[in-house]
Each structure stands twice: as C-alpha cells, then as structure tokens.
Design an enzyme around this catalytic site. Structure first.
Site, PDB file in Angstrom:
ATOM      1  NE  ARG A 116     -10.539  10.492 -11.938  1.00 58.44           N
ATOM      2  CZ  ARG A 116     -11.089   9.690 -11.038  1.00 58.44           C
ATOM      3  NH1 ARG A 116     -11.537  10.174  -9.898  1.00 58.44           N
ATOM      4  NH2 ARG A 116     -11.213   8.404 -11.271  1.00 58.44           N
ATOM      5  CG  HIS A 153      24.884  -2.144   6.951  1.00 57.31           C
ATOM      6  ND1 HIS A 153      25.028  -3.267   6.156  1.00 57.31           N
ATOM      7  CD2 HIS A 153      26.026  -1.451   6.838  1.00 57.31           C
ATOM      8  CE1 HIS A 153      26.225  -3.243   5.598  1.00 57.31           C
ATOM      9  NE2 HIS A 153      26.856  -2.159   6.001  1.00 57.31           N
ATOM     10  NE  ARG A 157     -21.986  10.473  -8.673  1.00 58.65           N
ATOM     11  CZ  ARG A 157     -21.613   9.228  -8.998  1.00 58.65           C
ATOM     12  NH1 ARG A 157     -20.477   8.737  -8.530  1.00 58.65           N
ATOM     13  NH2 ARG A 157     -22.371   8.486  -9.780  1.00 58.65           N
ATOM     14  N   GLY A 186     -12.828   5.882  -4.310  1.00 62.82           N
ATOM     15  CA  GLY A 186     -13.417   4.836  -3.499  1.00 62.82           C
ATOM     16  C   GLY A 186     -13.193   4.962  -2.006  1.00 62.82           C
ATOM     17  CB  SER A 238      28.937  17.625   3.704  1.00 61.31           C
ATOM     18  OG  SER A 238      28.091  16.678   3.079  1.00 61.31           O
ATOM     19  CB  CYS A 264      26.789  13.542   2.035  1.00 60.70           C
ATOM     20  SG  CYS A 264      27.315  13.712   3.751  1.00 60.70           S
ATOM     21  CE  LYS A 276     -16.504  12.703  -8.052  1.00 59.01           C
ATOM     22  NZ  LYS A 276     -17.092  11.531  -7.340  1.00 59.01           N
ATOM     23  CE1 TYR A 330      27.844  17.953  -1.737  1.00 64.68           C
ATOM     24  CE2 TYR A 330      28.788  20.165  -1.806  1.00 64.68           C
ATOM     25  CZ  TYR A 330      28.725  18.900  -1.246  1.00 64.68           C
ATOM     26  OH  TYR A 330      29.545  18.579  -0.195  1.00 64.68           O
ATOM     27  CG  MET A 338     -13.817  10.220   1.489  1.00 60.02           C
ATOM     28  SD  MET A 338     -13.629  12.010   1.508  1.00 60.02           S
ATOM     29  CE  MET A 338     -13.320  12.355  -0.221  1.00 60.02           C
ATOM     30  N   GLY A 389      25.072  15.840   7.213  1.00 59.49           N
ATOM     31  CA  GLY A 389      24.840  14.400   7.322  1.00 59.49           C
ATOM     32  C   GLY A 389      23.467  14.171   7.922  1.00 59.49           C
TER      33      GLY A 389
END
Length: 903
Positions: free
Chosen positions: A343, A459, A99, A108, A789, A857, A30, A877, A110, A791
């Site tokens: 802003r 799961h 402010r 809103g 890879s 992965c 601000k 990747y 603070m 996990g």
C-alpha cells in the site's frame, strides 16, 4: 426493516487476477493492491476478494446476497485446482486466511482469521506436509483462539489464561518453548473453552469455518474500534469492507523461512534506503506481538541473499509503479518469497514534504501531483515546536488540544503576574479557569495558556491560535484556585512559580520542564532561515518549494486576522496579502476599557462626548500603525463588536461592594448609580444582545468616532506617501436598514475628513454575514455593501443554536462518539447547513452586485478542509490567524489542483 433489493447479475467475488488498484471502492485497498501485484506478475499467494458491495448488502439486511455462496464456491474450486489441494483435506490441506480490507487503511480495527481449514484431521496432514508437528499444532491452537474470540465472541482473556497455565505447567516463559505435546493439550483446552462459552463445538467443517469468518469480518465493520477509528479519521460509515481469502503461506517453517515488513523509503524521514524489519522462523503476528526481536531488513542479505535481492527488485518495481513510498508485507516460505500486501505507506509530515519533492526531482511525478500529496494539517505539525519524545516526564493531566505547540514555564494565575514575570525574563504559563479579553496581556506574555474550562473555540483557544500560542483548554481534572494561586491535581499541588510543561498538540500537561525541539519551518517563514542557503534544512527546502508552487496556482488570496502592527508584520512575513479582520474591541483593553465603560454608562451628551474625545486619538494612532505595517495591502477594520458585559463591571462584585457599604452605612452614590445602570443593561444572553451594529445605533457617536479615526489615519498615511487600503466592516447586521443608517453616517464622516485634510479617500464599506437572516437577505444587503466577510464562528453558533463557549465542554464529546457529526462544526465548516447559507449568500449577493468582494474571517478561514469549500463557492479570500496563513496558502493551492484533477 430493510428494503429487499434484487442483486441478480451483480458480481460479488473477484479473483486476484481480475482486479486492479483502481477498484479500491469495490475491492478495498488490500484486495485492489493484491490484484495489482498479481497483474505485475509478482509472487502473490493465489486468492480472491469478496466485494464491499456484498458487505453493504449484509449490513443492510443481515444476510449475504443470495448469489454470494455460489460465487465463493466457484472461486474456491478454482483456487483448489490451482493449488492442487482442497480446503481442509485430511492428507495435505489447503489453508486460507480471511482478512478485512476497506477502501481506506484501518490498521488493526477490523477482524482477521488465519489458518482456516485446520481441524482434528487436517492438523495431522499439515504436520506431515510440513514435517513439523509443533508447527501444525501451534497453527491449530492459533486458529481456535482467533476464531473463538473473533467469530464466536468468546472472551479472549480465557484463551490467554489457558496459555499462561500451559507455560506455567511446563516451567517456560514464552510460547515458543511449548512442544507439540503441550500444544495438543492446549488445543483440547481451547476447544473446551469454546464449547462452554460459545455453546457449541469448534466447527470441524472447513467451509463452515470460512463462511462464519467472512460474516465476522463484515460484522467488524461496525465494531466499536472501527467506528471510533472512522470518526477520528473522518472515514464515511457507509463504505463497508471487502474480505480477502488468500491461500496461506508460512514463515514459521524453519530457519529458511521468515516474515517481515519493508518500506521503499524511510517513512519517518523520507530518505531512500533499505528500511524494514525481518524475523526468521516466524509468522507476521509474531512480529507484531514482539515475541522475539526482529533484525534490520538489511540483514536479510546475509541470511537469504536470493530472497533479499528479489525483494529489492520488487520494491523498486512497486515504487516505480505506484510512484510513491510503498509499505510492503512479505513472507519467505522455505526460500520462496511471497508478497502479502502493499500500500502507499503512511509517513510523517516531514517525510511527506521530502518525498514529494524527491519524486519530482526524479521525474516520477510533476509539481501538481506533489502538491496533492502534502496537506495543511501536515504543514501545521511542522510549524509548532515539540517536546522531546525521549524525555522522562510526569503527567499531571490532559485537556483539549486547542492550539498546537510545546510550552514550558512557571505557573501563574493572573495576567498581571504573567506580564510582570515575563518582563523580568521569566517564562510563564498562564493558568485560568477560563480566559476573557482582560487576560489578553497575560496571554501575550505567556509561553502557553492552560484552562480548566472551555473548548477548541473558547476565548483562550481562539486567541491562542491567533497568536501562535500553545493552549490546552477544558482540563477538568485540574482544580484551579486563582485566589490561593495554586492548581491541584489528585494529590499533587502546583503552586505559583512551579514549572510545568503544556503540549498543545496532545492536550497533555506535565510537571517540570520537558525539553523542547524547535521548528526550522517557522524560522523559515519568519525569515530567519533561507531556503536557498547552502546549509538550509532539507525539510525547509521541500516546504519552500511546495509553498512556491501553491502560491503560483492558487486563486484564493490569504489575509490575516490581526489587531495590531506587531501581528500585522508577522502576518506579512508569513505571506498574508492583507488583513481580513481587525477586531477593534481588542484595542479597548486595560486602561481604555474604563473609557468605553464611561461611554456606555454615560447619562448625558457631555459625558458621552468627553469619552469619545478621549478615545479618538488613541484609535487614530492604532490605525496609523496598522496601515503603515500593511502598506499597499487591504485592511478590513471591524467596528466595535463585543458582548456588552465585557465592558461593564461584574454585576456580582459590584452588588457585593454596594451591600457591604450599606452594611457599614458608608453609602457610595457613584456605586449605587453604577449598579442601577449595570442592572438596566444586564443581559441573560450577551452574545445575542446589545452588540455589533446594535451598539453603534444605540450609542450615538461610537461608530462615527471609529470611522473618523480610520479616515484620519488613512489620510495621514497618504500624506506620508503611503498606500493605505482601508475597508470598514459593520458587524452583526441582520437587515439592510441597519447597514444603510451606519453607511450614511460613515460616508458623511469620511467626506468631512476629506474636506479637512484635502486628501481623497477611497474607503470601502461592507458588512459581516454572521446571522442567518443576513445570509438569507444577502441580495438586499448587497445593495448597501461593497463587500461581505462571512463571520463563520457566529454564523455557526446561530445556525446550530450552539453557544461556542459552552457546548464543546458539555456535550460535543457525546455527539462525536454517537456519530451525530464527525468533527466539530466550529472546527470545520458545516457544508450542509452553514455552508448552504454561505453558498446562497454568495449567489444572491453577486446577483445584486456583480463585483461584490467576498471573504471569510471566522476560524474556518485557516482550516484545511474549509479552505477547499471556500474555493469551491467562489470566495475571493480567506482570513485567518497569522500562524495559520501558510496552511491556508498551501490548501488554497491544493484546492485548485484537486478541483481540476480529482482527489
């Protein structure tokens, strides 16, 4: 006790004329933007900003910096000179607002105090100055109410009750119907409340009011609301807030005054035009409180054309200056337009993509900047269908929003029914206490999944995200009774067949059917809508352009976690550049599970060989279909890696069956032998037991059967003039010796297949890095692995000592509330712990084998923030569920842009 520091020479206060928008760290958003507008010579009420550094000192020590008072006095003197009036003077008082203003917008959260400087004397001067007694006394009562609650800690309800009593005594329904005499009495009542409840009189010294208000704003940084908001928005706790002290301007001085909010573009759609609201004869808080209805901003042209025309000029100036949608707060005081705030405006996900491409077309920004302004989280929002927000709904309960989307269907309580009803054309929602791999068919058949247990990495959640299924987990208030085929919520009973609606974006569950709005963005990725078509949705065109640019610049390749040809083909449509994880355990469900069970429980070599011979052609067919779907692209196949208990009979059910048989003297020798075997193999913690490479070493022939199936499928695909690019991944390796044994056996099998088929195969052999020891010994493991890879699901679990199936539902909420971590480490990579192991394993592995291919992965492969980390550490990747592929592609492009040009 805080360490004492010398802050001499440090500047803690900046006039609006001294700052600029690049000083957000110091002046807050601000304050920096008020300074920027002042520099642009826009009409900003004069004022100054106390820096975030002053707040940090206060929060650390409990006291303001020693120099702060003198600096504030100097700036206040300058402000009074400029305004020609003194703070709170009796005849013509200067009033100021105090402010908050942090670096990141926290609307809103603070504290703010308006009308500082009013007292028993100066209120009379304000009345004379304004020519309006009511306005002056209403401003005074607002100050006492706001100051009492915010600064002195008085219960705000006490002021509201007194206000209601005043309205009742007058016989009116709204504040604006109270006259000056009514408000004088209300001021006395408010002062009495302060005196009793705060133990002190309302301060009449205007400087004391201002100093106490500044402290209150500092304190509000650590208020409950602010802390909760920062956790949700992942805003650091150590930034502190600036404080803006601004001379008051009033929009409630008559019909030629007013207040409003304006946007340079529609924050909902991104369209250009005149957007905003205006309220005559009002202060900003009146707009927020909804005391009176606002009018569309366009009507200001009729009400006050001069101010409207000036506002339109300023809006154009600000958008061209900030090169973005601007959100503006303004006040008109007796025909004089004042800018109170601007802003870069918040916007919907769709508006973000539209605005980014619009600004490119207007020549205001380039494509790189446009890519900075959209993100994967916004894209994910656009990809999932949503319920119509205007629909009438009956809320049943709420759980964890595990996989976004909007699903409607009939409640079913087992997978068999889900599949059966689905095949009959019914839409179904699969409801379980929790799911397991045996529920996969039902999950595939269902429109959505609802469980009363589990979290975002349970799961149900992981599989649902992989399939793009809507899922709500951990809805504990739902009492799921699978045997009676019903779900009870309070006094409501949902029977099997009743229609429910599940919102995976909010975690809410509704009774009945809530209308769904489809996503054109998914239709685009699925190939059902072309961005070049004349009738293409403007949003789809914007998404297409951003995706195309991200694909041009990204370094990280994006693969899919896919276990069958259908998912693989979907992944290709979504832009996958291969499969980074094919989980073969998902191929052994239903009837095949019994074959695996016989293999695990086999007592003789003959029994084991028979089971393997049955499984081999089934596995080979799986891989033939997969290699055909992903022809020309790499396919990483992970050898069997389930916790052992998933392929064994339930020990409790088996024990009961045997006990009942014994009671009837109806002995079943097979059940007895089976129970003995299950007892022998039973594990207290299956996730850390006989699984992964350990299972392959303990059960001879299991891994070699899978390798043979992969090799024979690859040879068959080559014979068909295809281009299979299979990679074999050994799971849960903790030491290079495990990998070497499996690798030697695999190479022997591959050689046998080459000899038998006459086809030369090049099958890469690598491993998952999912145990801390594997990461720490990566240099050794790289000697036997052509690729790693990571996990990260299991790596997170083993690094933290968390059971991912249990902890989210049990104590993660408390951990998030206490700020122990800002986001679940299963959702976004833990850079300091898990990330440190990934980084060190990358360095060590490539030191041993410079050409080592590296990927990830785990679920983190589709998480926007985690993708940036994987780019940073040098992975080749990321692999994620098919529906997360566009998100990963976009973020991989953004990672390049942000790493080169900052955030």
């Amino acid at each position: 006790m805080s360490e004492s520091k010398d802050h001499s020479g440090q500047k803690f206060v900046y006039d609006f004329t001294e700052g600029n928008r690049d000083l957000k760290d110091l002046l807050g958003g601000k304050g920096a933007n008020l300074a920027e507008m002042t520099n642009l010579q826009l009409p900003v009420p004069p004022g100054f900003t106390i820096t975030t550094e002053a707040c940090k000192v206060y929060l650390a020590s409990g006291e303001e910096p020693a120099a702060l008072r003198d600096e504030v006095s100097a700036h206040l003197d300058a402000l009074e000179t400029r305004m020609g009036k003194r703070l709170g003077q009796a005849d013509d008082p200067l009033l100021v607002s105090v402010r908050s203003g942090a670096k990141f917008s926290m609307p809103g959260m603070m504290d703010t105090v308006l009308n500082i400087g009013l007292s028993d004397e100066s209120v009379e001067g304000l009345a004379r100055q304004a020519g309006d007694d009511r306005f002056a006394w209403d401003s005074y009562r607002r100050l006492i109410q706001m100051f009492g609650k915010t600064v002195l800690g008085v219960d705000g309800d006490l002021f509201e009750e007194a206000l209601e009593e005043a309205k009742a005594a007058k016989g009116v329904g709204v504040d604006t119907d109270l006259d000056a005499d009514d408000l004088r009495k209300l001021v006395r009542a408010f002062k009495g409340i302060v005196s009793v409840r705060a133990g002190r009189a309302f301060p009449q010294d205007p400087r004391e009011q201002m100093d106490l208000a500044v402290r209150a704003v500092f304190d509000s940084w650590n208020g409950d609301r602010a802390r909760l908001y920062r956790r949700q928005e992942r805003i650091p706790n150590d930034l502190g807030t600036a404080v803006n002290i601004c001379s008051m301007v009033f929009g409630n001085l008559g019909p030629d005054s007013g207040t409003g909010v304006a946007f340079t573009r529609d924050p909902a759609s991104g369209q250009q035009g005149v957007y905003g609201d205006y309220l005559q004869n009002a202060q900003g808080e009146d707009v927020v409180a909804g005391i009176r209805n606002t009018v569309p901003l366009a009507e200001l042209e009729t009400i006050d054309k001069a101010s409207y025309d000036r506002l339109m000029q300023i809006m154009e100036t600000l958008e061209n200056h900030y090169l973005d949608l601007c959100d503006i707060e303004f006040t008109i005081e007796r025909g004089q337009l004042w800018m109170l705030q601007t802003r870069v405006g918040k916007r919907t996900a769709g508006a973000a993509f539209r605005i980014a491409t619009q600004l490119v077309d207007q020549g205001l920004i380039d494509e790189a900047e446009a890519l900075r302004r959209v993100n994967g989280a916004q894209l994910a929002q656009l990809m999932f269908p949503r319920f119509d927000e205007g629909a009438t709904v009956e809320l049943l309960g709420r759980g964890i929003a595990a996989s976004p989307g909007a699903a409607v269907g009939k409640a079913v309580f087992d997978s068999y029914t889900a599949v059966k009803w689905s095949r009959s054309g019914e839409r179904v929602i699969l409801i379980r206490r929790e799911t397991n791999p045996d529920d996969l068919d039902g999950m595939i058949a269902a429109e959505g999944i609802l469980t009363s247990r589990g979290g975002k990495t349970s799961h149900a959640a992981v599989v649902a995200r992989g399939m793009g299924k809507t899922c709500v987990c951990g809805a504990e208030e739902l009492d799921v009774d699978t045997k009676r085929r019903r779900m009870t919520v309070g006094g409501t009973v949902i029977e099997e067949g009743d229609v429910i609606s599940v919102d995976g974006s909010t975690g809410k569950v509704y009774r009945g059917e809530v209308p769904v709005v489809p996503s054109p963005v998914v239709e685009y990725f699925e190939g059902r809508m072309h961005a070049g078509a004349d009738d293409a949705d403007e949003l789809v065109v914007a998404v297409h352009r951003m995706m195309a640019y991200a694909d041009r610049v990204r370094r990280l390749r994006v693969r899919a976690n896919a276990d069958n040809a259908e998912d693989a083909l979907r992944a290709r449509r979504f832009g996958a550049q291969g499969i980074g994880l094919c989980r073969t355990e998902h191929m052994f469900l239903g009837e095949r599970r019994e074959m695996v069970e016989r293999l695990i429980l086999a007592d003789t070599e003959e029994q084991r060989s028979s089971a393997l011979e049955q499984l081999l052609p089934l596995q080979r067919r799986d891989f033939v279909e997969l290699f055909e779907a992903m022809d020309g692209l790499p396919v990483t196949v992970r050898l069997l890696d389930p916790p052992l208990h998933e392929f064994l009979p339930d020990i409790t059910e088996l024990s009961v069956r045997v006990a009942l048989a014994e009671a009837r003297e109806d002995h079943n020798e097979n059940d007895l032998r089976l129970l003995q075997a299950v007892h022998r193999l039973h594990e207290q913690n299956p996730m850390l037991g006989l699984r992964g490479v350990r299972l392959g070493l303990v059960i001879p022939g299991l891994f070699t059967m899978q390798v043979r199936a992969i090799a024979e499928a690859a040879a068959a695909r080559k014979d068909a003039k295809g281009d299979p690019r299979a990679e074999i991944m050994i799971p849960l390796v903790g030491t290079v010796q495990e990998l070497e044994i499996v690798r030697d056996e695999a190479e022997q099998v591959i050689a046998e297949v080459e000899a038998a088929t006459g086809v030369e195969l090049r099958l890469a052999l690598g491993t998952m890095i999912e145990l801390p020891r594997a990461a720490l010994t990566a240099a050794q493991i790289a000697e036997a692995a052509e690729f790693f890879s990571f996990g990260t699901n299991d790596l997170t679990q083993t690094v933290w000592g968390f059971s991912r199936d249990d902890v989210e539902a049990s104590f993660f909420t408390a951990y998030l509330e206490k700020g122990i971590f800002g986001v679940s480490p299963f959702e976004t990579i833990d850079r300091d712990g898990v990330g440190a192991l990934v980084r060190s394993a990358v360095v060590a592995g490539r030191a041993t084998r410079p050409g080592l291919k590296l990927g990830v992965c785990g679920e983190h492969g589709g998480d926007p923030e985690s993708v940036h980390f994987f780019h940073e550490v040098g992975l080749d990747y990321v692999s994620c569920s098919p529906f997360r592929i566009p998100v990963a592609r976009l973020e991989a492009g953004r990672a390049v842009i942000l790493s080169h040009g900052g955030g």
